[in-house]
Design a protein around this motif. Sequence first.
Motif, PDB file in Angstrom:
ATOM      1  N   LEU A 175      34.400  89.270  66.282  1.00 45.90           N
ATOM      2  CA  LEU A 175      34.730  88.964  67.492  1.00 45.90           C
ATOM      3  C   LEU A 175      35.007  87.347  67.544  1.00 45.90           C
ATOM      4  CD1 LEU A 175      34.575  90.138  70.287  1.00 45.90           C
ATOM      5  CD2 LEU A 175      32.097  89.579  70.376  1.00 45.90           C
ATOM      6  N   GLU A 176      36.263  87.096  67.850  1.00 46.81           N
ATOM      7  CA  GLU A 176      36.745  85.511  67.531  1.00 46.81           C
ATOM      8  C   GLU A 176      36.281  84.530  68.835  1.00 46.81           C
ATOM      9  OE1 GLU A 176      40.654  86.181  65.029  1.00 46.81           O
ATOM     10  OE2 GLU A 176      40.811  86.816  66.883  1.00 46.81           O
ATOM     11  N   HIS A 177      36.311  83.474  68.605  1.00 43.92           N
ATOM     12  CA  HIS A 177      36.080  82.334  69.674  1.00 43.92           C
ATOM     13  C   HIS A 177      35.097  82.969  70.634  1.00 43.92           C
ATOM     14  CE1 HIS A 177      39.366  84.749  71.452  1.00 43.92           C
ATOM     15  NE2 HIS A 177      40.183  83.936  70.776  1.00 43.92           N
ATOM     16  N   ILE A 178      34.025  83.224  70.163  1.00 40.87           N
ATOM     17  CA  ILE A 178      32.944  83.643  71.310  1.00 40.87           C
ATOM     18  C   ILE A 178      32.596  82.476  72.301  1.00 40.87           C
ATOM     19  CG2 ILE A 178      32.097  85.654  69.948  1.00 40.87           C
ATOM     20  CD1 ILE A 178      29.614  84.074  69.522  1.00 40.87           C
ATOM     21  N   THR A 179      32.095  82.657  73.428  1.00 40.24           N
ATOM     22  CA  THR A 179      31.912  81.693  74.502  1.00 40.24           C
ATOM     23  C   THR A 179      30.669  81.879  75.295  1.00 40.24           C
ATOM     24  OG1 THR A 179      33.126  82.895  76.056  1.00 40.24           O
ATOM     25  CG2 THR A 179      34.528  81.329  74.873  1.00 40.24           C
ATOM     26  N   VAL A 187      26.117  89.686  68.928  1.00 41.29           N
ATOM     27  CA  VAL A 187      26.482  89.808  67.671  1.00 41.29           C
ATOM     28  C   VAL A 187      25.135  89.868  66.833  1.00 41.29           C
ATOM     29  CG1 VAL A 187      27.493  88.292  66.130  1.00 41.29           C
ATOM     30  CG2 VAL A 187      28.720  88.748  68.167  1.00 41.29           C
ATOM     31  N   LYS A 188      24.068  88.905  66.965  1.00 36.30           N
ATOM     32  CA  LYS A 188      23.052  88.660  66.194  1.00 36.30           C
ATOM     33  C   LYS A 188      22.157  89.915  66.090  1.00 36.30           C
ATOM     34  CE  LYS A 188      20.202  84.952  67.016  1.00 36.30           C
ATOM     35  NZ  LYS A 188      19.586  84.103  67.507  1.00 36.30           N
ATOM     36  N   LYS A 189      22.568  90.806  66.994  1.00 37.91           N
ATOM     37  CA  LYS A 189      21.537  92.228  66.950  1.00 37.91           C
ATOM     38  C   LYS A 189      22.000  93.156  65.949  1.00 37.91           C
ATOM     39  CE  LYS A 189      21.905  93.658  71.142  1.00 37.91           C
ATOM     40  NZ  LYS A 189      21.695  94.319  72.401  1.00 37.91           N
ATOM     41  N   TYR A 194      29.033  93.823  59.291  1.00 38.66           N
ATOM     42  CA  TYR A 194      29.985  94.449  59.999  1.00 38.66           C
ATOM     43  C   TYR A 194      30.777  94.009  61.139  1.00 38.66           C
ATOM     44  CZ  TYR A 194      29.008  98.320  56.557  1.00 38.66           C
ATOM     45  OH  TYR A 194      28.761  99.290  55.450  1.00 38.66           O
ATOM     46  N   LEU A 195      29.759  92.890  61.582  1.00 42.63           N
ATOM     47  CA  LEU A 195      30.053  92.091  62.779  1.00 42.63           C
ATOM     48  C   LEU A 195      29.870  90.647  62.522  1.00 42.63           C
ATOM     49  CD1 LEU A 195      31.103  92.239  65.667  1.00 42.63           C
ATOM     50  CD2 LEU A 195      28.676  92.814  66.256  1.00 42.63           C
ATOM     51  N   SER A 196      30.668  89.901  62.964  1.00 41.56           N
ATOM     52  CA  SER A 196      30.386  88.508  62.807  1.00 41.56           C
ATOM     53  C   SER A 196      31.355  87.937  63.948  1.00 41.56           C
ATOM     54  CB  SER A 196      30.668  87.907  61.516  1.00 41.56           C
ATOM     55  OG  SER A 196      29.551  88.192  60.535  1.00 41.56           O
ATOM     56  N   LYS A 244      23.924  83.634  59.810  1.00 48.51           N
ATOM     57  CA  LYS A 244      24.967  83.825  58.825  1.00 48.51           C
ATOM     58  C   LYS A 244      26.019  84.628  59.416  1.00 48.51           C
ATOM     59  CE  LYS A 244      22.373  84.168  54.461  1.00 48.51           C
ATOM     60  NZ  LYS A 244      21.783  85.005  53.462  1.00 48.51           N
ATOM     61  N   HIS A 245      25.861  85.302  60.764  1.00 47.14           N
ATOM     62  CA  HIS A 245      26.596  85.921  61.679  1.00 47.14           C
ATOM     63  C   HIS A 245      27.779  84.918  62.191  1.00 47.14           C
ATOM     64  CE1 HIS A 245      23.267  88.862  62.571  1.00 47.14           C
ATOM     65  NE2 HIS A 245      24.338  89.657  62.572  1.00 47.14           N
TER      66      HIS A 245
END
Length: 348
Positions: A175-179, A187-189, A194-196, A244-245
Amino acid sequence: MTELKTITIIKPDDWHVHVRDGKILEKVIKYTAQFYKRAIIMPNLEDPITNCVKSLAYRNRILNSIKFNSTFQPLMTCYLTPFTTSKELEYGFYKKIFVAAKLYLKSSTTNSENGIKNINDINHILQCMEDISMPLLIHGEDNDKNIDIYDRESEFIKNILEPLRKKFSKLKIILEHITTKDAVEYVKKHDEQYLSATITPHHLMLNRNDMFLKGIQPHLYCLPILKKRTHQQALRQAVSNGDKHFFLGSDTAPHLNKNKIHCFGRPGIFNAPSSLLCYITVFEELNALKHFQAFCSENGPNFYNMPINTETVTLVKKPFKILNKINIGKKKIIPFLSGKTLHWSMKT
């Protein structure tokens, strides 16, 4: 306590870069190549990179534009369209022509008119990518015109990303450039295998107040748009904890000045001349330099299953003045924080 004067880290990678093409490419690529060993190159040119032939040609143009001795490696991505075939993706991935594929929802940002209108139309592509462990890069905004621009990211997570991940639970997604705080928590959950997510320097340094300081600041207009301070603080906390996410993705995006200050100004912040120095500024402010190398140089390669670089770079506590402009013939590009001075420089 003695003030830290230098820091040496494994040479970083930038996992989200726009270098455009032609004369702009020739002028801007050196800044990314100076700081980073590898960079994920975004495929949203005016003629998007939709197949292996275009990708190889674009990669050659990038390498030919670097005018100094460099070991920089552009990592190419495929722009997903309704006409993308599983065969093309699979061939490109196995032959290392593509390292990932990029999902733009149609008309969501610069040069996304060829993007995907309904994500269900490419389920067969996503199944193929899951099967071969090919990462999917997502500009995560729901651009339904009835959704407030400040809510596009959170609505995307709820309306599109969560259903997508239920269908393809083993698909590797960035998931790019999160804001937003919403994106950080989502993402942390989930399993970082598989998800960063990537985080830009400008979303760490600024919030939406900065975009309207002393009038509208067109050079701070980007997509996703700068959010309020509580979201900025959530991003800063995410990187300061060493999770690490999250890893480095500058989303450097050059536009000619005339297109930034136009009445329909284009979104994008060109931060390549200072991005790494901006990141270290933030990490120092957060007393989190112990996590700086992981964010810049380790978390990204680990997610992409790539080797961690062996070269190093050294940053020095020495003033660095960001250039005011980059000339493109008679035109110009204005860099992020142009003319301002940061307290860190790169040792040459």
